[in-house]
Design a protein around this motif. Structure first.
Motif, short mmCIF file in Angstrom:
data_model
loop_
_atom_site.label_atom_id
_atom_site.label_comp_id
_atom_site.label_asym_id
_atom_site.label_seq_id
_atom_site.Cartn_x
_atom_site.Cartn_y
_atom_site.Cartn_z
N HIS A 96 43.24 38.29 37.34
CA HIS A 96 42.08 39.14 37.65
C HIS A 96 41.93 39.23 39.16
O HIS A 96 42.20 38.27 39.89
CB HIS A 96 40.82 38.56 37.00
CG HIS A 96 39.66 39.49 37.10
ND1 HIS A 96 38.90 39.60 38.24
CD2 HIS A 96 39.16 40.40 36.22
CE1 HIS A 96 37.98 40.54 38.04
NE2 HIS A 96 38.11 41.03 36.82
N GLU A 168 42.89 47.82 37.03
CA GLU A 168 41.54 47.67 37.56
C GLU A 168 41.53 47.91 39.07
O GLU A 168 41.81 46.99 39.85
CB GLU A 168 41.02 46.26 37.29
CG GLU A 168 40.97 45.90 35.83
CD GLU A 168 39.90 44.85 35.55
OE1 GLU A 168 39.01 45.14 34.76
OE2 GLU A 168 39.96 43.76 36.15
N GLY A 174 32.58 46.08 39.61
CA GLY A 174 31.25 45.56 39.93
C GLY A 174 30.54 46.37 41.00
O GLY A 174 29.51 45.95 41.53
P1 PGA Z 1 32.90 45.50 35.93
O1 PGA Z 1 34.09 44.41 35.91
O2 PGA Z 1 32.92 46.20 34.59
O3 PGA Z 1 31.64 44.71 36.16
O4 PGA Z 1 33.21 46.44 37.05
C1 PGA Z 1 35.32 44.72 35.35
C2 PGA Z 1 36.27 43.55 35.51
O5 PGA Z 1 36.20 42.86 36.51
O6 PGA Z 1 37.11 43.31 34.62
#
Ligand code: PGA
Length: 256
Positions: A96, A168, A174
């Protein structure tokens, strides 16, 4: 036909057994009729045992947010794939961006963890994605290609097919700033082209690639409609049963 997969990554939230249980007791009935989506929740380690208990005989699978690449020994603070497997985890998130950026995990470390997870029959969800800097300087594809080649190094065709890739973009995590469905789809297509180049087109068509970064009930439908996007990895919106179930429903409807 690839089956969509929705992951709820709780990050460092709801780690106390009672709060994790509260959330799940609301979620389980809301998603009980979902048949066309794999639903995976990754709570903090401290909530794994109650969460696994509560989701037995439901359509929700449980995973961890990370693991170490050794099986046992003097690795203070680390978690072995054996522990996760024995507890009943079926998935594990690896690489991640928060671990890559804050905890300095490299592609080489992610690659070691990935091979180990596969050895233990844990289904890996491996995250890749560019920073804002690469996006703004038009280096996204170059960056993704490097991350892909190093993180997935020496994986067999069959192993790659068992792996879920989470695209991502870091600038969308976030932040409330989501990639547009078109921006996301473009990179998903690019990742499939890369898989075709390194493996073959059959594998490229088989591998599930989910999108992650500020997915919400309001944008989920348009994102999941895209042909190459097989669901999503959800952070913030996975913490509430109502918003998470709405996202799961959007994925379920997109699969028809
Ligand atoms: P988020 O996070 O939906 O809060 O943007 C996604 C993630 O970090 O997998």
């Amino acid at each position: 036909m690839r089956r969509p997969i929705i992951g709820g990554n709780w990050k460092m939230n709801k780690g106390l057994p009672f709060e994790a249980a509260d959330m799940l007791k609301k979620l389980i009935p809301l998603v009980k009729n979902i048949n066309n989506v794999d639903i995976v929740i990754t709570p903090p380690y401290t909530a794994l045992i109650p969460v696994i208990e509560l989701t037995k005989n439901t359509n929700i699978m449980i995973g961890a947010q990370n693991m170490y690449f050794e099986e046992k020994g003097a690795f203070t603070g680390e978690i072995s794939p054996i522990f996760l497997k024995e507890l009943g985890c079926s998935y594990v998130i690896l690489g991640h961006s928060e671990r890559r950026n804050i905890l300095k995990e490299t592609d080489e470390i992610v690659n070691k963890k990935l091979k180990k997870a596969l050895n233990f029959n844990l289904n890996p969800i491996v995250c890749i994605g560019e920073h804002l800097n690469e996006r703004e300087t038009n280096k996204t594809k170059e960056f993704i290609e490097k991350q892909f080649r190093l993180s997935f190094k020496d994986l067999s065709d069959e192993e790659l097919r068992k792996t879920v890739i989470a695209y991502e973009p870091i600038w969308a995590i976030g932040t409330g700033r989501t990639a547009t469905p078109e921006q996301a789809e473009e990179i998903h297509i690019f990742i499939r082209e890369l898989i075709t180049k390194v493996y073959n087109s059959k594998t490229a068509k088989a591998v599930r690639i989910q999108y992650g970064g500020s997915i919400k009930p309001s944008n989920a439908k348009d994102i999941f409609k895209k042909e190459n996007i097989d669901g999503g990895l959800v952070g913030g919106a996975s913490l509430q049963a109502e918003s998470f179930s709405a996202i799961i429903e959007a994925a379920n409807n997109s699969s028809f």
